[in-house]
Design a protein around this motif. Structure first.
Motif, PDB file in Angstrom:
ATOM      1  N   ALA A  19      40.333  41.754  43.646  1.00  0.00           N
ATOM      2  CA  ALA A  19      39.447  42.477  44.747  1.00  0.00           C
ATOM      3  C   ALA A  19      38.000  42.572  44.063  1.00  0.00           C
ATOM      4  CB  ALA A  19      39.943  43.731  44.938  1.00  0.00           C
ATOM      5  N   LEU A  20      37.872  43.064  42.814  1.00  0.00           N
ATOM      6  CA  LEU A  20      36.589  43.404  42.197  1.00  0.00           C
ATOM      7  C   LEU A  20      35.950  42.191  41.765  1.00  0.00           C
ATOM      8  CD1 LEU A  20      37.291  46.601  40.221  1.00  0.00           C
ATOM      9  CD2 LEU A  20      36.317  46.357  42.555  1.00  0.00           C
ATOM     10  N   LEU A  68      41.706  42.323  51.356  1.00  0.00           N
ATOM     11  CA  LEU A  68      41.448  43.515  52.256  1.00  0.00           C
ATOM     12  C   LEU A  68      40.440  44.271  51.900  1.00  0.00           C
ATOM     13  CD1 LEU A  68      44.841  43.984  54.275  1.00  0.00           C
ATOM     14  CD2 LEU A  68      42.757  43.095  55.156  1.00  0.00           C
ATOM     15  N   ILE A  69      41.001  44.713  50.497  1.00  0.00           N
ATOM     16  CA  ILE A  69      39.931  45.578  49.562  1.00  0.00           C
ATOM     17  C   ILE A  69      38.721  45.048  49.349  1.00  0.00           C
ATOM     18  CG2 ILE A  69      39.610  46.758  47.418  1.00  0.00           C
ATOM     19  CD1 ILE A  69      42.794  47.170  47.491  1.00  0.00           C
ATOM     20  N   PHE A 108      36.862  39.516  35.029  1.00  0.00           N
ATOM     21  CA  PHE A 108      36.354  41.043  35.031  1.00  0.00           C
ATOM     22  C   PHE A 108      36.200  41.284  33.373  1.00  0.00           C
ATOM     23  CE2 PHE A 108      37.578  45.318  33.760  1.00  0.00           C
ATOM     24  CZ  PHE A 108      36.891  46.166  34.816  1.00  0.00           C
ATOM     25  N   TRP A 109      36.874  40.861  32.490  1.00  0.00           N
ATOM     26  CA  TRP A 109      36.712  41.308  31.187  1.00  0.00           C
ATOM     27  C   TRP A 109      35.459  40.540  30.645  1.00  0.00           C
ATOM     28  CZ3 TRP A 109      39.098  45.441  30.036  1.00  0.00           C
ATOM     29  CH2 TRP A 109      40.270  45.630  30.322  1.00  0.00           C
ATOM     30  N   GLY A 110      35.231  39.342  31.158  1.00  0.00           N
ATOM     31  CA  GLY A 110      34.106  38.435  30.736  1.00  0.00           C
ATOM     32  C   GLY A 110      32.740  39.350  31.024  1.00  0.00           C
ATOM     33  N   VAL A 121      31.696  38.170  42.881  1.00  0.00           N
ATOM     34  CA  VAL A 121      31.281  36.675  42.947  1.00  0.00           C
ATOM     35  C   VAL A 121      30.597  36.430  44.581  1.00  0.00           C
ATOM     36  CG1 VAL A 121      32.319  34.353  43.022  1.00  0.00           C
ATOM     37  CG2 VAL A 121      32.689  35.903  41.001  1.00  0.00           C
ATOM     38  N   THR A 122      31.343  36.980  45.594  1.00  0.00           N
ATOM     39  CA  THR A 122      30.987  36.553  46.848  1.00  0.00           C
ATOM     40  C   THR A 122      29.724  37.050  47.251  1.00  0.00           C
ATOM     41  OG1 THR A 122      33.593  36.566  47.606  1.00  0.00           O
ATOM     42  CG2 THR A 122      31.674  36.872  49.291  1.00  0.00           C
TER      43      THR A 122
END
Length: 394
Positions: free
Chosen positions: A219-220, A98-99, A373-375, A225-226
């Motif tokens: 979410a992030l 949702l986020i 995320f870390w990558g 990616v999307t």
């Protein structure tokens, strides 16, 4: 509007729906299960996504009179497959969906956010995607190692058919999977009746749970990616075919349909890229002004196929998971090779892209936050440091 309808567009729309669903539904199932969905929740999510992207394609194409193809986020599903279950289980994953959807709406309506996403270096975005896809693309090899008699027919079908017609390679691999399941696996008694019983639409409402770990881990990265791998290329495909869509409005509408699908387990719908080329090209109609019907027909096709998602999921569950993972991996080979090529194309960005790729592909989570995320963070810091040093030298 009905005068613009043609048999050619109808055929291309049906083909688009078939290819769009068959080529990547296995990735979606693996992704949803990867973040904790049960079989029924995964089936519900698959159904919700298919219906949402079908309705979204119908609405956008009819309103804009452009062939606006919609797809689920295949790279996003691949990301989920490697993320793992976060605190709060699938309910927390749905909260993250949702986020993510809300962020897509904001990115479409709030231009600075959309520009910020576009400003992410393409090398790093592609490196992150390549790292996410790597483990799934290894699944065909693992399937052959698991059982050559079961895995090899799937891989060989993909190779042979793909040598003649790349578009049919993944459907051929799926066909081989079906044959292997029917004739190569000892299915328990009563399993087929369960498949038939699952033909009714699988509706499962999931109560969302919101927590920071799910936001950062799911979410992030899913949003990035999307947007970077689906929405932005989807706009590019339309423009290459001489259409001028209002990008922000299209993004916002896909975000709204993503919000509608999330409570039923759907992770995200977005603009299509590969199937967009099918609907927007000359094969759907010589007249560009009449091609939008191909996208509309594909939308109806997605809705019909989505209603059968329960039977599809029950049928797939009869086989060892590695076999459907192999089909999913074969479906993503093209995306992996394309993202890897784009990631390392610019010599000045290669080191940062390599760090992004390696950290993401490691699958290691720090502090409960996924490697994707870390990558991206590690690669961004490396790229920023390189540019800073180069500025000092100059």
């Amino acid at each position: 509007m009905f005068r613009d309808f043609s048999g050619q567009s109808f055929f291309m729309g049906v083909l688009t729906a078939f290819v769009g669903f068959v080529s990547s539904f296995a990735v979606v199932l693996q992704g949803l299960k990867g973040v904790g969905a049960t079989d029924i929740e995964a089936a519900s999510g698959l159904m919700a996504l298919s219906i949402a992207m079908g309705l979204c394609a119908i609405v956008l194409s009819a309103v804009t009179r452009m062939p606006v193809s919609i797809a689920w986020s295949t790279p996003g599903a691949a990301l989920l497959a490697t993320t793992g279950v976060v605190e709060g289980g699938f309910n927390a994953a749905v909260g993250a969906f949702l986020i993510c959807a809300a962020l897509i709406v904001v990115a479409g309506l709030f231009k600075p956010l959309g520009r910020a996403v576009s400003a992410i270096p393409a090398s790093l975005a592609n490196a992150m995607l390549a790292g996410v896809l790597l483990s799934l693309c290894l699944a065909p090899v693992k399937a052959v190692g698991f059982n050559p008699m079961l895995g090899l027919p799937i891989v060989v079908a993909w190779i042979v058919v793909g040598a003649f017609k790349r578009l049919w390679a993944v459907p051929a691999a799926l066909g081989a999977f079906v044959l292997v399941l029917l004739f190569g696996i000892d299915v328990p008694e009563g399993a087929w009746s369960n498949v038939v019983a699952s033909a009714l639409p699988p509706v499962e409402i999931v109560t969302p749970v919101f927590n920071l770990q799910a936001v950062v881990s799911i979410a992030l990265p899913l949003f990035l990616v999307t947007m970077a791998s689906q929405n932005i290329p989807g706009i590019a495909v339309l423009r290459v075919n001489h259409y001028e869509p209002a990008a922000g409005s299209l993004f916002a509408v896909t975000g709204l349909f993503s919000i509608l699908s999330a409570p039923f387990g759907g992770h995200a719908v977005n603009l299509a890229a590969i199937t967009a080329a099918m609907c927007a090209g000359e094969d759907s109609h010589p007249d560009p002004k009449r091609r939008y019907w191909a996208a509309i027909i594909s939308g109806f096709g997605y809705v019909v196929i989505g209603l059968l998602a329960g039977a599809v999921t029950a049928f797939v569950a009869l086989a060892p998971p590695i076999l459907i993972q192999a089909v999913a991996g074969l479906a993503l080979v093209g995306a992996f090779s394309g993202s890897a090529l784009s990631a390392f194309k610019e010599p000045k960005d290669r080191e940062a892209a390599a760090i992004t790729f390696l950290v993401t592909a490691s699958g290691i989570a720090f502090g409960g936050v996924s490697g994707a995320f870390w990558g991206l963070l590690a690669g961004g810091l490396m790229l920023g440091l390189s540019h800073f040093v180069q500025t000092l030298k100059n």
